[in-house]
Write an enzyme that holds these catalytic residues in place. Structure first.
Site, PDB file in Angstrom:
ATOM      1  CB  THR A 200      -0.887  -0.082   1.267  1.00 52.90           C
ATOM      2  OG1 THR A 200      -1.695  -1.148   1.450  1.00 52.90           O
ATOM      3  CG2 THR A 200      -2.018   1.088   1.250  1.00 52.90           C
TER       4      THR A 200
ATOM      5  CE  LYS B  13       3.199   2.304  12.808  1.00 55.70           C
ATOM      6  NZ  LYS B  13       2.161   3.084  11.638  1.00 55.70           N
TER       7      LYS B  13
ATOM      8  CB  VAL C 296       5.441  10.062  14.143  1.00 51.42           C
ATOM      9  CG1 VAL C 296       4.299  10.722  15.294  1.00 51.42           C
ATOM     10  CG2 VAL C 296       6.448   9.277  15.075  1.00 51.42           C
TER      11      VAL C 296
ATOM     12  N   GLY D 255       1.413  10.481   9.936  1.00 50.81           N
ATOM     13  CA  GLY D 255       0.924  10.618   8.604  1.00 50.81           C
ATOM     14  C   GLY D 255       1.708  11.736   7.949  1.00 50.81           C
TER      15      GLY D 255
ATOM     16  CG  ASP E 191       0.296   2.386  15.711  1.00 48.31           C
ATOM     17  OD1 ASP E 191       0.884   2.099  14.562  1.00 48.31           O
ATOM     18  OD2 ASP E 191      -0.176   3.514  15.588  1.00 48.31           O
TER      19      ASP E 191
ATOM     20  CE  LYS F 276       1.811   5.769  14.432  1.00 45.38           C
ATOM     21  NZ  LYS F 276       0.009   5.785  13.973  1.00 45.38           N
TER      22      LYS F 276
END
Lengths: 431, 431
Positions: free
Chosen positions: A13, A105, A132, A134, A201, A205
């Site tokens: 992706t 990340k 981190v 986007g 997740d 970050k």
């Protein structure tokens, strides 16, 4: 015009998004940078896989070493994810003297120090803006634009999946499982959503942001982490009535001469605060600098395109480094607070929201209150909605500030009361 | 550790703020940059003036040439303001091969091209982060972090003074003059507030942002500019009832194959939009990138400290350039859209709010409606509050989208109607 040959590792992706964005805006970037960006090679797991973004067959390889070891490749972009082969890839590229851009990340969070050491040693830089938040260039902001500031407080909504789930629960009254299913259906959550909903997740970050702000590397295990599985629609409803939203909130607080607090947990955020209005898959970072004052950065926290935008920003920086031979101009990571340390969660002082399922009989609230009093925690307000039938009632308590250690003790004691089932605590952030 | 010797021109509010911030965080910056930043000389108008931030007497000079011509000075920071001597200072420094940091938006807006040419010629860079949006590093974001994007739309609240005035009028029901007086009392407005309230200051800023986003220099006279003097408390009240706030809003829109719209005028902003909640002296920039999606940056738009934070960011960049001998890494301005042009306001299509003071007699609304119909503008809604006494009544109309030329014509015709006094039009931005 100089050409930079880019080798991309990973055709999924994010890789596809980067290739598509470069096709779209490569000429614009070249005119802005005076550097031509050329995708010279792409390493994929399988040549035959159907892909949403078509990749030119003649650029494909299934052996990442062909890219890392190719002297014609100037820049390696690691977009494969994971922390085993990806680590090997990034280390091999840095050791070969090639600058690396990564969106990974977890790799950074777990192996940052090792990667930075390799970068330092070979003089090849490592860029990781996309790791981190986007498309929000928060790494660049912390390392460059805000460099004149001590970051005294930082708050981040850093996981779009959790924010989407909480927004669905809030706005559409969904239960947790239903909201997770909706997130999966819309492509915002993995089949196994635990990395997101258990907070890991986002913890990775906030650890990266804390590291950049305070100059010592914060490992994931040092970030006190709680996910959102225990948050119910009732909590969102109670919070709403009390004037709050619930967000999975990362926090980095640095009081003078105290250890740094780095945490990731759901928190009640006052509706009047700008972070309360960050909905859906969006991310936001609100921070205070000692010179700057307070500031907010908001944008899409994940997804193919927002991530591609961040990767493109890093590619541009790495390309300018190559052009101007300034690979160490902004180093991958600069330690600058030698004695930095993370405080224990027990010492953190928070305010709290408590949801209790209690037997509907006299004296129960009194038992709870006296348990709290023993722990020296005082009650700010109680919310017990009318119209609850049956032998159990739900009630919500807002508690004044107290150390986490006291709250944990009180919570344990309340859990042991015969009349109380399932006490649930959520922290309150009043900024 | 390398030392960079800084000469500061201007010892006023901003100059004092920069000196104070460097005192406070100079050591932190040195550890982050591996460069020592030393204020070597400060040019002031008078040595005897009392100052809020004390400046060391031995560093002061009243002759800016002593700084610009001193071979020991590595970096010139222009914080004197104005566009005449400041222009001379910046040009002299650039021609002497010294990089320059400036906070001077008017200087940039009027003389940007000349300064960039001088920078280009001598190879000394010009940094100007503090010229737009105070502590928000929007210049760095546009030139670096978001470099992989076409910026298709950009909206900015760029003048803290106007935003403070409008917020006061909104929240405390003040009239315009009263709100201006309050802004002056709090130090947010000059004795002569016209540069702010007539929109010029903000127009300079949106011109700079448009130039960076689209790669051709936008001169102030090309920015269609309207101030906020005609906005009344009634307008804010009507807007509130209709679901809007009123903001002085800069706009840069670039539809495909169309000229770029660059404007600065008050606009109705839906309360649900994040820009509507930007109050007081804060600034915010909301933009859409074709890869990134939408994103927002928010912070203090002016004031000693926010400006100092931006200047410090530029000083850091210039210091790294000196250390790594990469002065042209990110050039002061890179033209990249050769055929860029600004569209005429007449061709812009907007929606509109119209406030009319009309005689309270039958047929007046009909006259207004038929005048609008002749210009092919249709009415979306009418708001005529009850309880208005006397022979005049106030009413508000919301109009559907139409070209500015049609609206201007209709407005003129409505103004000529005997039953209508003072028609006032404010644009509506629905994003």
């Amino acid at each position: 015009m100089q050409t930079v040959n880019i080798g991309i590792i990973g055709g999924g992706t994010v890789g596809g998004g980067v290739v598509r964005a470069l096709r779209r805006n490569g000429a614009l970037m070249a005119s802005r940078l005076d550097v031509r960006l050329r995708v010279a090679r792409i390493a994929v797991r399988s040549r035959r896989k159907k892909r949403a973004v078509k990749l030119p067959a003649d650029l494909l390889t299934t052996d990442w070493r062909e890219i890392v070891e190719d002297p014609k490749i100037d820049l390696v972009v690691e977009l494969m994810g994971g922390t085993t082969t990806a680590k090997e890839v990034v280390l091999a590229a840095l050791r070969a003297g090639k600058p690396v851009v990564t969106a990974n990340k977890a790799l950074l969070a777990f192996h940052g120090e090792k990667l930075f050491a390799a970068s330092e040693k070979s003089g090849a830089n490592l860029y990781y803006e996309a790791s981190v938040a986007g498309g929000i260039p928060i790494i660049k902001l912390l390392r460059e634009g805000l460099i004149g500031n001590h970051v005294t407080e930082l708050y981040g909504i850093l996981n779009g999946t959790c924010n989407f789930i909480l927004t669905q629960m809030q706005e559409n009254g969904m239960g947790f499982d239903e909201a997770v299913a909706e997130a999966q259906a819309q492509g915002f959550a993995e089949a196994d959503p635990s990395m997101d909903v258990d907070g890991h997740d986002a913890a990775h970050k906030v650890g990266i942001l804390a590291s950049l702000a305070h100059g010592f590397w914060v490992k994931p295990k040092r970030v006190f982490t709680e996910g959102i599985r225990h948050v119910t629609p009732q909590d969102l409803e109670f919070a709403d009535q009390l004037g709050y939203r619930i967000k999975l909130l990362g926090t980095v607080k640095a009081a003078k001469d105290a250890p740094v607090q780095v945490t990731m947990y759901p928190a009640l955020v006052p509706k009047s605060h700008v972070l309360a209005s960050v909905g859906g898959v969006y991310n936001a970072i609100y921070l205070k600098g000692d010179v700057l004052g307070d500031t907010l950065y908001y944008g899409q926290g994940a997804g193919q395109d927002a991530t591609a935008s961040a990767v493109l920003g890093d590619i541009a920086d790495a390309a300018l480094d190559l052009k101007h031979d300034s690979p160490e101009r902004v180093r991958a990571f600069t330690p600058h607070e030698a004695n930095g340390e993370i405080g224990a969660i027990d010492d953190v002082v928070n305010s709290y929201y408590l949801r209790l399922n209690v037997l509907d009989r006299p004296g129960v609230l009194n038992q709870v209150a006296s348990t709290l009093a023993k722990a020296r925690i005082s009650i700010a307000s109680v919310l017990q909605p009318e119209g609850q039938e049956g032998k159990n009632v739900l009630l919500a308590l807002m508690l004044h500030a107290a150390p986490e250690a006291s709250m944990a003790k009180a919570l344990k004691a309340i859990g042991k009361l015969a009349a109380v089932k399932k006490p649930t605590m959520i922290r309150v952030e009043n900024f």
